[in-house]
Design a protein around this motif. Structure first.
Motif, PDB file in Angstrom:
ATOM      1  N   LEU A   3       0.829  -1.209   0.000  1.00  0.00           N
ATOM      2  CA  LEU A   3       0.000   0.000   0.000  1.00  0.00           C
ATOM      3  C   LEU A   3       0.862   1.257   0.000  1.00  0.00           C
ATOM      4  CD1 LEU A   3      -2.716   1.530   0.383  1.00  0.00           C
ATOM      5  CD2 LEU A   3      -2.382   1.243   2.848  1.00  0.00           C
ATOM      6  N   MET A   4       1.823   1.322   0.918  1.00  0.00           N
ATOM      7  CA  MET A   4       2.618   2.547   1.076  1.00  0.00           C
ATOM      8  C   MET A   4       3.491   2.820  -0.153  1.00  0.00           C
ATOM      9  SD  MET A   4       1.447   3.654   3.824  1.00  0.00           S
ATOM     10  CE  MET A   4       2.495   5.122   3.862  1.00  0.00           C
ATOM     11  N   SER A   5       4.000   1.764  -0.784  1.00  0.00           N
ATOM     12  CA  SER A   5       4.820   1.989  -1.985  1.00  0.00           C
ATOM     13  C   SER A   5       3.958   2.484  -3.137  1.00  0.00           C
ATOM     14  CB  SER A   5       5.556   0.705  -2.384  1.00  0.00           C
ATOM     15  OG  SER A   5       4.643  -0.342  -2.681  1.00  0.00           O
ATOM     16  N   ALA A   6       2.720   1.954  -3.243  1.00  0.00           N
ATOM     17  CA  ALA A   6       1.811   2.442  -4.289  1.00  0.00           C
ATOM     18  C   ALA A   6       1.430   3.899  -4.045  1.00  0.00           C
ATOM     19  CB  ALA A   6       0.558   1.565  -4.330  1.00  0.00           C
ATOM     20  N   ILE A   7       1.169   4.247  -2.773  1.00  0.00           N
ATOM     21  CA  ILE A   7       0.831   5.630  -2.438  1.00  0.00           C
ATOM     22  C   ILE A   7       1.994   6.562  -2.731  1.00  0.00           C
ATOM     23  CG2 ILE A   7       0.328   7.185  -0.514  1.00  0.00           C
ATOM     24  CD1 ILE A   7      -1.381   5.010   0.720  1.00  0.00           C
ATOM     25  N   THR A   8       3.221   6.110  -2.450  1.00  0.00           N
ATOM     26  CA  THR A   8       4.406   6.944  -2.691  1.00  0.00           C
ATOM     27  C   THR A   8       4.537   7.312  -4.162  1.00  0.00           C
ATOM     28  OG1 THR A   8       5.565   5.933  -0.815  1.00  0.00           O
ATOM     29  CG2 THR A   8       6.913   7.064  -2.460  1.00  0.00           C
ATOM     30  N   VAL A   9       4.418   6.307  -5.029  1.00  0.00           N
ATOM     31  CA  VAL A   9       4.525   6.581  -6.471  1.00  0.00           C
ATOM     32  C   VAL A   9       3.358   7.454  -6.932  1.00  0.00           C
ATOM     33  CG1 VAL A   9       4.786   5.537  -8.752  1.00  0.00           C
ATOM     34  CG2 VAL A   9       5.663   4.353  -6.744  1.00  0.00           C
ATOM     35  N   TYR A  10       2.182   7.174  -6.402  1.00  0.00           N
ATOM     36  CA  TYR A  10       0.983   7.973  -6.726  1.00  0.00           C
ATOM     37  C   TYR A  10       1.199   9.436  -6.370  1.00  0.00           C
ATOM     38  CZ  TYR A  10      -4.096   8.894  -6.952  1.00  0.00           C
ATOM     39  OH  TYR A  10      -5.344   9.374  -7.263  1.00  0.00           O
ATOM     40  N   CYS A  11       1.815   9.676  -5.220  1.00  0.00           N
ATOM     41  CA  CYS A  11       2.067  11.054  -4.776  1.00  0.00           C
ATOM     42  C   CYS A  11       3.036  11.782  -5.703  1.00  0.00           C
ATOM     43  CB  CYS A  11       2.616  11.056  -3.351  1.00  0.00           C
ATOM     44  SG  CYS A  11       1.400  10.641  -2.076  1.00  0.00           S
ATOM     45  N   ILE A  12       4.059  11.067  -6.160  1.00  0.00           N
ATOM     46  CA  ILE A  12       5.053  11.703  -7.043  1.00  0.00           C
ATOM     47  C   ILE A  12       4.405  12.109  -8.363  1.00  0.00           C
ATOM     48  CG2 ILE A  12       7.186  11.311  -8.342  1.00  0.00           C
ATOM     49  CD1 ILE A  12       8.042   9.408  -6.067  1.00  0.00           C
ATOM     50  N   PHE A  13       3.626  11.212  -8.947  1.00  0.00           N
ATOM     51  CA  PHE A  13       2.963  11.545 -10.210  1.00  0.00           C
ATOM     52  C   PHE A  13       1.879  12.611 -10.011  1.00  0.00           C
ATOM     53  CE2 PHE A  13       4.651   7.375 -11.648  1.00  0.00           C
ATOM     54  CZ  PHE A  13       5.317   7.824 -12.778  1.00  0.00           C
ATOM     55  N   SER A  14       1.234  12.613  -8.839  1.00  0.00           N
ATOM     56  CA  SER A  14       0.240  13.652  -8.548  1.00  0.00           C
ATOM     57  C   SER A  14       0.899  15.017  -8.440  1.00  0.00           C
ATOM     58  CB  SER A  14      -0.495  13.321  -7.244  1.00  0.00           C
ATOM     59  OG  SER A  14      -1.237  12.132  -7.368  1.00  0.00           O
ATOM     60  N   LEU A  15       2.071  15.055  -7.832  1.00  0.00           N
ATOM     61  CA  LEU A  15       2.840  16.298  -7.741  1.00  0.00           C
ATOM     62  C   LEU A  15       3.119  16.852  -9.133  1.00  0.00           C
ATOM     63  CD1 LEU A  15       4.649  18.315  -6.090  1.00  0.00           C
ATOM     64  CD2 LEU A  15       6.489  16.665  -6.343  1.00  0.00           C
ATOM     65  N   VAL A  25      -4.764   3.447 -12.644  1.00  0.00           N
ATOM     66  CA  VAL A  25      -3.967   2.293 -12.232  1.00  0.00           C
ATOM     67  C   VAL A  25      -3.698   2.311 -10.735  1.00  0.00           C
ATOM     68  CG1 VAL A  25      -1.682   1.230 -12.390  1.00  0.00           C
ATOM     69  CG2 VAL A  25      -2.884   1.906 -14.473  1.00  0.00           C
ATOM     70  N   PHE A  26      -3.305   3.462 -10.198  1.00  0.00           N
ATOM     71  CA  PHE A  26      -2.958   3.496  -8.782  1.00  0.00           C
ATOM     72  C   PHE A  26      -4.186   3.468  -7.884  1.00  0.00           C
ATOM     73  CE2 PHE A  26       1.227   4.783 -10.336  1.00  0.00           C
ATOM     74  CZ  PHE A  26       2.010   3.942  -9.566  1.00  0.00           C
ATOM     75  N   SER A  27      -5.320   3.911  -8.365  1.00  0.00           N
ATOM     76  CA  SER A  27      -6.560   3.739  -7.598  1.00  0.00           C
ATOM     77  C   SER A  27      -6.847   2.252  -7.399  1.00  0.00           C
ATOM     78  CB  SER A  27      -7.735   4.409  -8.317  1.00  0.00           C
ATOM     79  OG  SER A  27      -7.580   5.797  -8.346  1.00  0.00           O
ATOM     80  N   ILE A  64      -4.089   0.666  -4.982  1.00  0.00           N
ATOM     81  CA  ILE A  64      -4.285   1.040  -3.579  1.00  0.00           C
ATOM     82  C   ILE A  64      -5.446   0.272  -2.973  1.00  0.00           C
ATOM     83  CG2 ILE A  64      -5.011   2.951  -2.076  1.00  0.00           C
ATOM     84  CD1 ILE A  64      -3.318   4.797  -3.901  1.00  0.00           C
ATOM     85  N   ASN A  65      -6.555   0.142  -3.701  1.00  0.00           N
ATOM     86  CA  ASN A  65      -7.704  -0.598  -3.182  1.00  0.00           C
ATOM     87  C   ASN A  65      -7.410  -2.084  -3.058  1.00  0.00           C
ATOM     88  OD1 ASN A  65     -10.496   0.929  -2.813  1.00  0.00           O
ATOM     89  ND2 ASN A  65      -9.347   1.973  -4.414  1.00  0.00           N
ATOM     90  N   ASP A  66      -6.609  -2.628  -3.970  1.00  0.00           N
ATOM     91  CA  ASP A  66      -6.280  -4.050  -3.909  1.00  0.00           C
ATOM     92  C   ASP A  66      -5.327  -4.381  -2.768  1.00  0.00           C
ATOM     93  OD1 ASP A  66      -7.884  -4.701  -5.989  1.00  0.00           O
ATOM     94  OD2 ASP A  66      -6.304  -4.836  -7.495  1.00  0.00           O
ATOM     95  N   ALA A  67      -4.645  -3.380  -2.239  1.00  0.00           N
ATOM     96  CA  ALA A  67      -3.628  -3.624  -1.207  1.00  0.00           C
ATOM     97  C   ALA A  67      -4.228  -3.812   0.180  1.00  0.00           C
ATOM     98  CB  ALA A  67      -2.618  -2.476  -1.189  1.00  0.00           C
ATOM     99  N   VAL A  68      -5.538  -3.526   0.363  1.00  0.00           N
ATOM    100  CA  VAL A  68      -6.161  -3.628   1.682  1.00  0.00           C
ATOM    101  C   VAL A  68      -7.498  -4.347   1.585  1.00  0.00           C
ATOM    102  CG1 VAL A  68      -5.070  -1.539   2.603  1.00  0.00           C
ATOM    103  CG2 VAL A  68      -7.249  -1.357   1.406  1.00  0.00           C
ATOM    104  N   SER A  69      -8.006  -4.813   2.743  1.00  0.00           N
ATOM    105  CA  SER A  69      -9.324  -5.428   2.797  1.00  0.00           C
ATOM    106  C   SER A  69     -10.390  -4.347   2.848  1.00  0.00           C
ATOM    107  CB  SER A  69      -9.433  -6.340   4.026  1.00  0.00           C
ATOM    108  OG  SER A  69      -9.139  -5.612   5.206  1.00  0.00           O
TER     109      SER A  69
END
Length: 492
Positions: free
Chosen positions: A287-299, A406-408, A411-416
């Motif tokens: 989850l955290m690695s997906a969020i990290t990449v998502y944040c960079i591209f969002s920036l 893709v990152f949405s 992120i959803n697949d990484a948690v219950s």
């Protein structure tokens, strides 16, 4: 369904049987009613997702709608002493929304997990109606900053709406629902800018309709904000057709062997075994690695959105295109239309044939030469210029929507399910922090670039688009190990 489960071979049936016995149906629980409906109907929930599509678009419209006219708004508020400083002040207005959202996104995710997804959607739309309207009536720089900040504070639906999309439909339709939400948000961001470009300064553009002495003449940026607020009212009405999906259980329970309830029980059991609740999100590296990449591209995406509008309307002597806000609106309108066609006809085929993270990597690689071409566009004119700008705008925005979608999903697949709104709330908080930085830094760099037109290294806007490319390369790097870890839940 129960016969199939009991007929399964070996230990699988033995493990499933206790869960079937423990599964309960709560007639007064909205989540159980939605699960029962999903069990009884295998079709796609068109009504719910159509309403959700409208709600998502309307809540996304104000996020970037100000960028086409922000340059002129800052100029008219007389806060910048020199023309080259307009980008500096514009950056902070653009950042105030993201700052407000960063402060409350996790809170809204927790609220959605405890009290329901639907109340958060309603509060977000209501804040759009109030504070986006007030932003259009801003008579000072500080009023503009404050109203945008308050709008961000109360915009809490981005995380919960992703959780809602996967909960309102059957599991086999979950990724399609997330794709629909991501595409509608991407379209809302583009269409919002188009509305801002077309409807800002209406007394100057459409003098036969709007008088200089009318409210739209005295407040030249009120019309686009009012139009978006009225659309948000329509979305508020559409919320009445959205069922709540959160499970709220009381004592009135009966046995139920539906697949959806068993899956929910399994999810709850896994959550209990994992422990830690929301704190466990921080130890979930997928989850955290997906969020990290998502944040960079969002920036990079938000920095680009602000830079594009500032660059397009700035004078050619500063490396811009000397476009009007209406010209910017036209470009973004065409991009929005093409983006809709892309999302419906092209993206599904691409997503099926290419692994998700591979698709992100290819998009990042293609972004670099695309952005490198922007500083050379002022040398063009006429039809060739319009064609180049429209093609570049569409390609960049389609790349952004692809990455977002893709990152949405990742992120959803990484948690219950029980942690999905909180996980999305965490991602929105971190993403909003990056997006808070983006407009402010982009405005400062843009303002500095306009003052160094004769520099030997990266003169003028070459510096701006080079910086955007650096962010794309950093994001690409973080999609590889050891930075990125893929969730075992993700299916191609």
């Amino acid at each position: 369904m129960g016969d199939d489960a009991s007929g399964s071979g070996g230990g699988g049936a033995g493990a499933a049987e206790p869960l079937l016995k423990r599964a309960r149906y709560h007639p007064s629980c909205p989540g159980c009613r939605v699960d029962r409906r999903k069990e009884e109907s295998e079709g796609f929930p068109f009504t719910e997702l159509s309403c959700l599509w409208l709600v998502t678009i309307c809540s996304s419209l104000p996020i970037q709608s100000l960028f086409p006219f922000l340059y002129f708004m800052i100029r008219d508020l007389h806060v910048a002493k020199e023309e080259e400083d307009i980008g500096f002040y514009a950056g902070f207005v653009g950042a105030s929304y993201m700052l407000g959202r960063a402060l409350t996104s996790v809170l809204w995710g927790v609220v959605a997990d405890k009290h329901g997804r639907k109340p958060v959607l309603v509060i977000t739309l209501f804040s759009v109606v109030i504070f986006n309207t007030l932003f259009g009536l801003s008579s000072s720089y500080w009023m503009a900053l404050t109203t945008r900040g308050l709008l961000g504070l109360l915009s809490g639906m981005l995380g919960p709406v992703k959780a809602y999309a996967t909960e309102v439909c059957r599991k086999e339709h979950g990724h399609l629902a997330l794709s629909l939400i991501s595409s509608s948000r991407g379209i809302g961001l583009i269409v919002g800018q188009a509305i801002g470009g077309y409807l800002a300064q209406p007394a100057d553009k459409y003098p036969d309709i709007f008088s200089v002495n009318s409210i739209f003449g005295r407040f030249p940026y009120f019309l686009p904000c009012l139009s978006i607020s009225l659309l948000a009212v329509v979305a508020l009405v559409a919320c009445f057709w959205l069922p709540e999906t959160l499970h709220i259980h009381t004592e009135d329970t009966i046995l139920d062997n539906s697949t959806e309830d068993v899956e929910q029980t399994i999810s709850d059991t896994n959550a209990e075994q994992n422990g830690g609740g929301c704190l466990s999100l921080f130890t979930n590296w997928a989850l955290m690695s997906a969020i990290t990449v998502y944040c960079i591209f969002s920036l990079q995406d938000v920095a680009y959105a602000e830079v594009f509008s500032l660059w397009a309307v700035s004078d050619r002597k500063y490396g811009g295109l000397s476009f009007s806000s209406q010209d910017v609106g036209s470009v973004l309108s065409i991009s929005g239309l093409l983006l809709l066609i892309y999302q419906i006809l092209i993206y599904p085929s691409v997503a099926k044939s290419i692994d998700p993270i591979t698709l992100v990597r290819r998009v990042a690689l293609l972004t670099v030469p695309l952005l490198s071409s922007y500083p050379f566009m002022p040398a063009l004119s006429g039809f060739i210029l319009q064609l180049a700008v429209n093609c570049a705008s569409f390609l960049k925005n389609s790349f952004s929507v692809t990455t977002m979608t893709v990152f949405s999903i990742l992120i959803n697949d990484a948690v219950s399910q029980d942690l999905r709104a909180s996980a999305n709330g965490l991602s929105i908080t971190l993403m909003s922090i990056f997006k808070t930085i983006a407009p402010a830094v982009a405005g400062v760099i843009f303002s500095w670039a306009q003052k160094r037109q004769t520099a030997l290294f990266l003169p003028g806007d070459h510096l701006v688009f080079f910086t955007l490319n650096v962010l794309a390369i950093i994001g690409l790097t973080f999609t590889f190990r050891p930075f990125y870890t893929r969730s075992g839940r993700t299916k191609h």
